[in-house]
Design a protein around this motif. Structure first.
Motif, PDB file in Angstrom:
ATOM      1  N   SER A 113       0.862  -1.173   0.000  1.00 19.75           N
ATOM      2  CA  SER A 113       0.000   0.000   0.000  1.00 19.75           C
ATOM      3  C   SER A 113       0.905   1.232   0.000  1.00 19.75           C
ATOM      4  O   SER A 113       1.718   1.403   0.901  1.00 19.75           O
ATOM      5  CB  SER A 113      -0.904  -0.011   1.237  1.00 19.75           C
ATOM      6  OG  SER A 113      -1.666   1.167   1.279  1.00 19.75           O
ATOM      7  N   ASP A 114       0.777   2.070  -1.003  1.00 21.26           N
ATOM      8  CA  ASP A 114       1.625   3.257  -1.163  1.00 21.26           C
ATOM      9  C   ASP A 114       0.782   4.486  -0.862  1.00 21.26           C
ATOM     10  O   ASP A 114      -0.110   4.835  -1.627  1.00 21.26           O
ATOM     11  CB  ASP A 114       2.156   3.303  -2.598  1.00 21.26           C
ATOM     12  CG  ASP A 114       3.213   4.356  -2.813  1.00 21.26           C
ATOM     13  OD1 ASP A 114       3.381   5.240  -1.959  1.00 21.26           O
ATOM     14  OD2 ASP A 114       3.884   4.298  -3.862  1.00 21.26           O
ATOM     15  N   ARG A 115       1.057   5.143   0.296  1.00 22.96           N
ATOM     16  CA  ARG A 115       0.265   6.312   0.698  1.00 22.96           C
ATOM     17  C   ARG A 115       1.154   7.403   1.260  1.00 22.96           C
ATOM     18  O   ARG A 115       1.978   7.151   2.133  1.00 22.96           O
ATOM     19  CB  ARG A 115      -0.719   5.939   1.800  1.00 22.96           C
ATOM     20  CG  ARG A 115      -1.710   4.915   1.405  1.00 22.96           C
ATOM     21  CD  ARG A 115      -2.558   4.571   2.579  1.00 22.96           C
ATOM     22  NE  ARG A 115      -2.983   3.193   2.409  1.00 22.96           N
ATOM     23  CZ  ARG A 115      -3.959   2.641   3.041  1.00 22.96           C
ATOM     24  NH1 ARG A 115      -4.613   3.316   3.934  1.00 22.96           N
ATOM     25  NH2 ARG A 115      -4.289   1.402   2.823  1.00 22.96           N
ATOM     26  N   ASN A 116       0.964   8.582   0.781  1.00 20.71           N
ATOM     27  CA  ASN A 116       1.604   9.772   1.347  1.00 20.71           C
ATOM     28  C   ASN A 116       3.095   9.583   1.610  1.00 20.71           C
ATOM     29  O   ASN A 116       3.580   9.810   2.715  1.00 20.71           O
ATOM     30  CB  ASN A 116       0.901  10.193   2.649  1.00 20.71           C
ATOM     31  CG  ASN A 116      -0.555  10.504   2.423  1.00 20.71           C
ATOM     32  OD1 ASN A 116      -0.935  11.002   1.370  1.00 20.71           O
ATOM     33  ND2 ASN A 116      -1.383  10.194   3.395  1.00 20.71           N
ATOM     34  N   LYS A 117       3.813   9.153   0.597  1.00 18.24           N
ATOM     35  CA  LYS A 117       5.269   8.950   0.696  1.00 18.24           C
ATOM     36  C   LYS A 117       5.643   7.930   1.759  1.00 18.24           C
ATOM     37  O   LYS A 117       6.718   7.974   2.337  1.00 18.24           O
ATOM     38  CB  LYS A 117       5.999  10.267   0.924  1.00 18.24           C
ATOM     39  CG  LYS A 117       5.890  11.209  -0.258  1.00 18.24           C
ATOM     40  CD  LYS A 117       6.865  12.330  -0.120  1.00 18.24           C
ATOM     41  CE  LYS A 117       6.832  13.158  -1.386  1.00 18.24           C
ATOM     42  NZ  LYS A 117       7.988  13.997  -1.526  1.00 18.24           N
ATOM     43  N   GLN A 118       4.727   7.008   2.041  1.00 22.22           N
ATOM     44  CA  GLN A 118       5.013   5.917   2.963  1.00 22.22           C
ATOM     45  C   GLN A 118       4.511   4.628   2.336  1.00 22.22           C
ATOM     46  O   GLN A 118       3.368   4.542   1.916  1.00 22.22           O
ATOM     47  CB  GLN A 118       4.311   6.130   4.303  1.00 22.22           C
ATOM     48  CG  GLN A 118       4.493   4.971   5.260  1.00 22.22           C
ATOM     49  CD  GLN A 118       3.867   5.245   6.598  1.00 22.22           C
ATOM     50  OE1 GLN A 118       4.370   6.063   7.350  1.00 22.22           O
ATOM     51  NE2 GLN A 118       2.763   4.586   6.899  1.00 22.22           N
ATOM     52  N   LEU A 119       5.373   3.654   2.281  1.00 23.54           N
ATOM     53  CA  LEU A 119       4.995   2.362   1.740  1.00 23.54           C
ATOM     54  C   LEU A 119       4.731   1.418   2.908  1.00 23.54           C
ATOM     55  O   LEU A 119       5.547   1.302   3.813  1.00 23.54           O
ATOM     56  CB  LEU A 119       6.116   1.804   0.865  1.00 23.54           C
ATOM     57  CG  LEU A 119       5.721   0.584   0.055  1.00 23.54           C
ATOM     58  CD1 LEU A 119       4.800   0.991  -1.080  1.00 23.54           C
ATOM     59  CD2 LEU A 119       6.940  -0.099  -0.490  1.00 23.54           C
TER      60      LEU A 119
ATOM     61  N   TYR B 269       1.556 -12.641  10.458  1.00 22.92           N
ATOM     62  CA  TYR B 269       1.795 -11.571   9.502  1.00 22.92           C
ATOM     63  C   TYR B 269       2.839 -10.622  10.065  1.00 22.92           C
ATOM     64  O   TYR B 269       2.961 -10.472  11.272  1.00 22.92           O
ATOM     65  CB  TYR B 269       0.500 -10.793   9.222  1.00 22.92           C
ATOM     66  CG  TYR B 269      -0.594 -11.653   8.663  1.00 22.92           C
ATOM     67  CD1 TYR B 269      -0.770 -11.747   7.290  1.00 22.92           C
ATOM     68  CD2 TYR B 269      -1.442 -12.383   9.488  1.00 22.92           C
ATOM     69  CE1 TYR B 269      -1.774 -12.545   6.759  1.00 22.92           C
ATOM     70  CE2 TYR B 269      -2.437 -13.192   8.968  1.00 22.92           C
ATOM     71  CZ  TYR B 269      -2.600 -13.268   7.606  1.00 22.92           C
ATOM     72  OH  TYR B 269      -3.572 -14.055   7.077  1.00 22.92           O
ATOM     73  N   ALA B 270       3.555  -9.960   9.180  1.00 23.60           N
ATOM     74  CA  ALA B 270       4.501  -8.914   9.568  1.00 23.60           C
ATOM     75  C   ALA B 270       4.196  -7.684   8.729  1.00 23.60           C
ATOM     76  O   ALA B 270       3.913  -7.786   7.539  1.00 23.60           O
ATOM     77  CB  ALA B 270       5.940  -9.366   9.344  1.00 23.60           C
ATOM     78  N   LYS B 271       4.264  -6.511   9.359  1.00 17.74           N
ATOM     79  CA  LYS B 271       3.978  -5.269   8.637  1.00 17.74           C
ATOM     80  C   LYS B 271       5.182  -4.353   8.758  1.00 17.74           C
ATOM     81  O   LYS B 271       5.715  -4.142   9.843  1.00 17.74           O
ATOM     82  CB  LYS B 271       2.740  -4.588   9.213  1.00 17.74           C
ATOM     83  CG  LYS B 271       2.281  -3.417   8.373  1.00 17.74           C
ATOM     84  CD  LYS B 271       0.901  -2.977   8.798  1.00 17.74           C
ATOM     85  CE  LYS B 271       0.363  -1.948   7.831  1.00 17.74           C
ATOM     86  NZ  LYS B 271      -1.020  -1.591   8.125  1.00 17.74           N
ATOM     87  N   HIS B 272       5.592  -3.812   7.612  1.00 13.80           N
ATOM     88  CA  HIS B 272       6.753  -2.933   7.546  1.00 13.80           C
ATOM     89  C   HIS B 272       6.302  -1.589   6.994  1.00 13.80           C
ATOM     90  O   HIS B 272       5.519  -1.530   6.057  1.00 13.80           O
ATOM     91  CB  HIS B 272       7.827  -3.523   6.621  1.00 13.80           C
ATOM     92  CG  HIS B 272       8.135  -4.960   6.904  1.00 13.80           C
ATOM     93  ND1 HIS B 272       8.945  -5.354   7.933  1.00 13.80           N
ATOM     94  CD2 HIS B 272       7.714  -6.086   6.298  1.00 13.80           C
ATOM     95  CE1 HIS B 272       9.028  -6.668   7.939  1.00 13.80           C
ATOM     96  NE2 HIS B 272       8.281  -7.143   6.960  1.00 13.80           N
ATOM     97  N   PHE B 273       6.827  -0.502   7.560  1.00 19.54           N
ATOM     98  CA  PHE B 273       6.553   0.845   7.085  1.00 19.54           C
ATOM     99  C   PHE B 273       7.864   1.417   6.580  1.00 19.54           C
ATOM    100  O   PHE B 273       8.873   1.394   7.293  1.00 19.54           O
ATOM    101  CB  PHE B 273       6.022   1.739   8.214  1.00 19.54           C
ATOM    102  CG  PHE B 273       4.708   1.283   8.757  1.00 19.54           C
ATOM    103  CD1 PHE B 273       3.518   1.765   8.227  1.00 19.54           C
ATOM    104  CD2 PHE B 273       4.649   0.375   9.800  1.00 19.54           C
ATOM    105  CE1 PHE B 273       2.307   1.351   8.731  1.00 19.54           C
ATOM    106  CE2 PHE B 273       3.441  -0.053  10.310  1.00 19.54           C
ATOM    107  CZ  PHE B 273       2.262   0.435   9.774  1.00 19.54           C
ATOM    108  N   LEU B 274       7.861   1.928   5.361  1.00 16.44           N
ATOM    109  CA  LEU B 274       9.079   2.470   4.780  1.00 16.44           C
ATOM    110  C   LEU B 274       8.787   3.844   4.191  1.00 16.44           C
ATOM    111  O   LEU B 274       7.846   4.005   3.419  1.00 16.44           O
ATOM    112  CB  LEU B 274       9.594   1.526   3.698  1.00 16.44           C
ATOM    113  CG  LEU B 274       9.860   0.122   4.271  1.00 16.44           C
ATOM    114  CD1 LEU B 274       8.995  -0.883   3.609  1.00 16.44           C
ATOM    115  CD2 LEU B 274      11.303  -0.208   4.175  1.00 16.44           C
ATOM    116  N   GLY B 275       9.579   4.821   4.568  1.00 18.43           N
ATOM    117  CA  GLY B 275       9.406   6.174   4.050  1.00 18.43           C
ATOM    118  C   GLY B 275      10.040   6.312   2.676  1.00 18.43           C
ATOM    119  O   GLY B 275      11.138   5.826   2.439  1.00 18.43           O
ATOM    120  N   LEU B 276       9.339   6.951   1.780  1.00 16.92           N
ATOM    121  CA  LEU B 276       9.855   7.211   0.438  1.00 16.92           C
ATOM    122  C   LEU B 276      10.214   8.689   0.340  1.00 16.92           C
ATOM    123  O   LEU B 276       9.611   9.525   0.990  1.00 16.92           O
ATOM    124  CB  LEU B 276       8.804   6.859  -0.615  1.00 16.92           C
ATOM    125  CG  LEU B 276       8.312   5.409  -0.594  1.00 16.92           C
ATOM    126  CD1 LEU B 276       7.168   5.230  -1.575  1.00 16.92           C
ATOM    127  CD2 LEU B 276       9.449   4.455  -0.903  1.00 16.92           C
TER     128      LEU B 276
END
Length: 145
Positions: free
Chosen positions: A67-73, A84-91
């Motif tokens: 999910s790509d939202r507001n410069k955050q993937l 499940y594992a969830k990762h947040f990455l700043g673009l």
């Protein structure tokens, strides 16, 4: 000769329709692939790349939804049957990513895929408090009606 003109006209009119049908097939296949990936059915490799240093920063592989939202993937991966594992990455301007599908998947180009999950409609509710409070509130409510 008149039959030739009718046939030629029919052929000329049918070419755009065939072209549009091809686009529609691609759109339906693309939507069905996206839906399969969102349901953790497709293995992906997601690579994060720094455009200034020309280096790969991070790679995530597995059955992952993106999910790509507001410069955050947001990358959510299924790691086992119920984990499940969830990762947040700043673009940023110099950091980008690409996602590669690691295997082919057979999807229909004739039918849109709809996934019905009753647990979304009837969510699992977390209750905080004591059972006594729950029953007290229920009996008070029933006495008031």
């Amino acid at each position: 000769m008149q039959n030739f003109h009718i046939l030629l006209t029919a052929l000329v009119l049918s070419v755009p329709l065939l072209t549009l049908a091809g686009c529609d097939d691609a759109r339906v296949a693309s939507m069905n692939l996206s839906r399969a990936a969102d349901n953790f059915e497709i293995s992906r490799r997601i690579v994060f790349y720094n455009g200034i240093t020309d280096t790969y920063m991070l790679t995530i592989e597995g059955r992952c939804a993106i999910s790509d939202r507001n410069k955050q993937l947001e990358v959510t991966c299924k790691t086992s049957e119920s984990d499940y594992a969830k990762h947040f990455l700043g673009l940023s301007d110099n950091v980008t990513y690409f996602a590669e599908q690691l295997e082919t998947v057979d999807v229909s180009t004739y039918h849109h895929r709809i996934v019905f999950k009753p647990q979304v409609i009837l969510p699992d509710v977390d209750f905080r408090g004591s059972a006594e409070q729950l029953f007290e509130n229920a009996s008070e409510h029933n006495q008031g009606t």
